[in-house]
Design an enzyme around this catalytic site. Structure first.
Site, PDB file in Angstrom:
ATOM      1  N   LYS A 111      -5.455 -13.313 -10.467  1.00 17.61           N
ATOM      2  CA  LYS A 111      -4.399 -13.831  -9.577  1.00 17.61           C
ATOM      3  C   LYS A 111      -4.741 -15.263  -9.220  1.00 17.61           C
ATOM      4  O   LYS A 111      -5.911 -15.656  -9.242  1.00 17.61           O
ATOM      5  CB  LYS A 111      -4.322 -12.984  -8.297  1.00 17.61           C
ATOM      6  CG  LYS A 111      -2.997 -13.076  -7.586  1.00 17.61           C
ATOM      7  CD  LYS A 111      -1.955 -12.167  -8.189  1.00 17.61           C
ATOM      8  CE  LYS A 111      -0.613 -12.310  -7.522  1.00 17.61           C
ATOM      9  NZ  LYS A 111       0.339 -11.282  -7.992  1.00 17.61           N
TER      10      LYS A 111
HETATM   11  P1  NAD Z   1       9.953 -14.238  -3.937  1.00 13.96           P
HETATM   12  O1  NAD Z   1       9.335 -15.521  -3.574  1.00 13.96           O
HETATM   13  O2  NAD Z   1      10.964 -14.220  -5.026  1.00 13.96           O
HETATM   14  O3  NAD Z   1      10.604 -13.531  -2.656  1.00 13.96           O
HETATM   15  C1  NAD Z   1       9.902 -13.283  -1.479  1.00 13.96           C
HETATM   16  C2  NAD Z   1      10.936 -12.857  -0.446  1.00 13.96           C
HETATM   17  O4  NAD Z   1      10.253 -12.395   0.707  1.00 13.96           O
HETATM   18  C3  NAD Z   1      11.853 -13.978  -0.001  1.00 13.96           C
HETATM   19  O5  NAD Z   1      13.177 -13.499   0.140  1.00 13.96           O
HETATM   20  C4  NAD Z   1      11.308 -14.362   1.370  1.00 13.96           C
HETATM   21  O6  NAD Z   1      12.267 -14.947   2.206  1.00 13.96           O
HETATM   22  C5  NAD Z   1      10.862 -12.992   1.852  1.00 13.96           C
HETATM   23  N1  NAD Z   1       9.896 -13.028   2.940  1.00 13.96           N
HETATM   24  C6  NAD Z   1       8.794 -13.793   3.085  1.00 13.96           C
HETATM   25  N2  NAD Z   1       8.199 -13.527   4.271  1.00 13.96           N
HETATM   26  C7  NAD Z   1       8.952 -12.566   4.868  1.00 13.96           C
HETATM   27  C8  NAD Z   1       8.872 -11.872   6.088  1.00 13.96           C
HETATM   28  N3  NAD Z   1       7.873 -12.116   6.944  1.00 13.96           N
HETATM   29  N4  NAD Z   1       9.818 -10.945   6.379  1.00 13.96           N
HETATM   30  C9  NAD Z   1      10.829 -10.693   5.516  1.00 13.96           C
HETATM   31  N5  NAD Z   1      10.948 -11.300   4.333  1.00 13.96           N
HETATM   32  C10 NAD Z   1      10.032 -12.235   4.022  1.00 13.96           C
HETATM   33  O7  NAD Z   1       8.725 -13.264  -4.264  1.00 13.96           O
HETATM   34  P2  NAD Z   1       8.714 -11.970  -5.178  1.00 13.96           P
HETATM   35  O8  NAD Z   1       8.280 -12.379  -6.529  1.00 13.96           O
HETATM   36  O9  NAD Z   1       9.945 -11.197  -4.974  1.00 13.96           O
HETATM   37  O10 NAD Z   1       7.469 -11.198  -4.515  1.00 13.96           O
HETATM   38  C11 NAD Z   1       7.637 -10.329  -3.403  1.00 13.96           C
HETATM   39  C12 NAD Z   1       6.487  -9.333  -3.412  1.00 13.96           C
HETATM   40  O11 NAD Z   1       6.512  -8.629  -4.663  1.00 13.96           O
HETATM   41  C13 NAD Z   1       5.095  -9.942  -3.317  1.00 13.96           C
HETATM   42  O12 NAD Z   1       4.251  -9.061  -2.608  1.00 13.96           O
HETATM   43  C14 NAD Z   1       4.650 -10.022  -4.753  1.00 13.96           C
HETATM   44  O13 NAD Z   1       3.255 -10.069  -4.895  1.00 13.96           O
HETATM   45  C15 NAD Z   1       5.247  -8.734  -5.279  1.00 13.96           C
HETATM   46  N6  NAD Z   1       5.393  -8.683  -6.729  1.00 13.96           N
HETATM   47  C16 NAD Z   1       6.164  -9.593  -7.387  1.00 13.96           C
HETATM   48  C17 NAD Z   1       6.262  -9.532  -8.779  1.00 13.96           C
HETATM   49  C18 NAD Z   1       7.116 -10.477  -9.582  1.00 13.96           C
HETATM   50  O14 NAD Z   1       7.206 -10.286 -10.794  1.00 13.96           O
HETATM   51  N7  NAD Z   1       7.757 -11.447  -8.993  1.00 13.96           N
HETATM   52  C19 NAD Z   1       5.577  -8.514  -9.477  1.00 13.96           C
HETATM   53  C20 NAD Z   1       4.820  -7.579  -8.758  1.00 13.96           C
HETATM   54  C21 NAD Z   1       4.749  -7.690  -7.392  1.00 13.96           C
END
Ligand code: NAD
Length: 421
Positions: A111
């Site tokens: 990561k």
């Molecule tokens: P992203 O940046 O696309 O979206 C994050 C979202 O979370 C945004 O809408 C933001 O406004 C919201 N957010 C941030 N802080 C917040 C809070 N305190 N309360 C409510 N909403 C809040 O990110 P993503 O890629 O969707 O990632 C989200 C989660 O999924 C993370 O934990 C990430 O590690 C996990 N994840 C993502 C992927 C991927 O392929 N993108 C894969 C596995 C896991």
């Protein structure tokens, strides 16, 4: 300082280690092997001096952590967020190791992250910082070594800049160095939706297991980015009612169900879900306590802790985010009878399609989106079945079962490889 009466939040890395021990205990893993697989193999911390648009130099801090290469090259996203710290990146890299093993793809866990606030940076500043970061971690990354991907506040454009920086320094195009790239640069069809789609497939399996129909179920989604919005969209298209959604700026609610395609458009135009027509705004602390059937935490770690877990009313919790439930909250939710689909299974669709992208790049042969989706569905379905089987046979939680599957595979690979004398 925590407020009076509040329970201090756990550091994500401590939570990752605690969950590791629970899985390792259930496997009765010997101490020597635990010592070999528990800790990150390699940690790189970098200073990133970046010229900002006003001419001054700002120093950012960045990290790349490779937790395990026992089963293949490192794999894991890059996060750009103000709360990025070395411990957070270590936790996320550790979870990537077990996650890749749960879905049985030939990668280890890694990561990366930069402590920054992309929302306050111009596009040019973001590009300069990304390129500086890519050049700084260059000795660690590569298609055979460690392959980054998008995570919170990073996207296909950022992956394109990393690929370009890496390729400039190598002197030839290397598309396999990152996944989650734009399709025109060797990205895979379906990668953008893969995490949310994988979350949806695991919810389908959970409903099958619990003998409930998705139709009419009430869903709450915390985090409306890549993972959360796609999961919400697929649930809404399959006759569930997404009654509330939150992003970092606020929460919106409509008990009859939000129109998710319209909400996605609203978010794209206004950069927030707040102000969506036909919705009422609710306080963030009320969101997790809403009466619903499925709760999808899709934002950051530690969203559900010992403080707010008692108020959670959902029957199914689908962890789209990494580490959204602390170990203390886990116990509270288990005691309440919640069915938790743990992160290392639930959100593994992203890394699975990243693996497909890497395979396509290496072979220079690209698949139709239907092939991507059907292979993804098969992987998620099989992995869910394997985890559920362990849960039922060993009478453990879904999280411990997933950890047993992932940790067990990494332990086996490590044992077979042995120690350099
Ligand atoms: P992203 O940046 O696309 O979206 C994050 C979202 O979370 C945004 O809408 C933001 O406004 C919201 N957010 C941030 N802080 C917040 C809070 N305190 N309360 C409510 N909403 C809040 O990110 P993503 O890629 O969707 O990632 C989200 C989660 O999924 C993370 O934990 C990430 O590690 C996990 N994840 C993502 C992927 C991927 O392929 N993108 C894969 C596995 C896991």
């Amino acid at each position: 300082m925590p407020q009076a009466g509040a329970i201090e939040k756990k550091n994500a890395y401590e939570a990752a280690l605690e969950n590791f021990e629970l899985g390792a205990d259930a496997l009765e893993l010997e101490e020597d092997l635990r010592e070999m697989i528990k800790y990150p193999e390699r940690i790189l911390q970098v200073n990133l001096p970046v010229r900002m648009d006003d001419g001054h130099i700002h120093r950012f801090e960045g990290f790349r952590v490779q937790h395990s290469m026992a089963r293949g090259p490192g794999k894991g996203g890059i996060r750009f967020h103000p709360s990025v710290s070395l411990d957070e990146v270590k936790a996320l890299a550790t979870w990537m190791t077990w996650k890749c093993a749960v879905v049985n793809i030939p990668f280890g866990g890694a990561k990366g992250g930069v402590t920054c606030n992309p929302k306050e940076m111009s596009e040019r500043e973001l590009e300069r910082m990304t390129r500086r970061y890519a050049a700084s971690i260059l000795p660690l990354i590569g298609p055979e070594q460690d392959i980054p991907a998008p995570d919170v506040y990073t996207n296909p454009q950022i992956m394109a800049w990393i690929m370009d920086t890496y390729s400039m320094i190598k002197g030839y195009p290397v598309s396999g160095v990152v996944t989650g790239k734009p399709v025109s640069l060797g990205g895979s069809l379906g990668r953008n939706e893969a995490t949310g789609r994988g979350v949806f497939y695991t919810i389908q399996r959970a409903c099958e297991h619990l003998k409930v129909s998705l139709k009419g179920l009430r869903v709450v989604v915390q985090g409306f980015g890549n993972a959360g919005s796609v999961a919400a969209h697929l649930l809404g298209s399959n006759q569930s009612h997404v009654i509330a959604v939150a992003d970092s700026r606020g929460c919106v609610c409509n008990l009859s169900g939000l129109d998710i395609p319209k909400l996605m458009l609203h978010k794209k135009q206004k950069s927030t879900v707040v102000g969506f027509e036909g919705s009422e705004t609710i306080r963030p602390d009320k969101l997790l306590a809403l009466d619903c059937d499925i709760l999808v935490p899709a934002a950051l770690e530690n969203a559900i802790d010992a403080n707010n877990a008692p108020a959670v009313r959902a029957r199914i919790i689908a962890e789209a985010a990494n580490g959204p439930v602390t170990p203390e909250a886990d116990k509270i939710l288990e005691n309440k009878g919640c069915f938790i689909i743990p992160d290392i299974l639930c959100n593994a669709g992203g890394v699975t399609v990243s693996y497909f992208e890497w395979v396509q790049d290496e072979q220079h042969l690209f698949w139709e989106v239907e092939d991507v989706y059907s292979r993804l569905e098969r992987v998620m379905k099989n992995s869910f079945a394997e985890v559920l089987k362990i849960r039922l046979e060993r009478k453990v939680s879904m999280r411990t079962a997933a950890n047993m599957l992932g940790i067990g595979r990494v332990a086996e690979a490590t044992k077979l490889r042995g120690l350099y004398p």
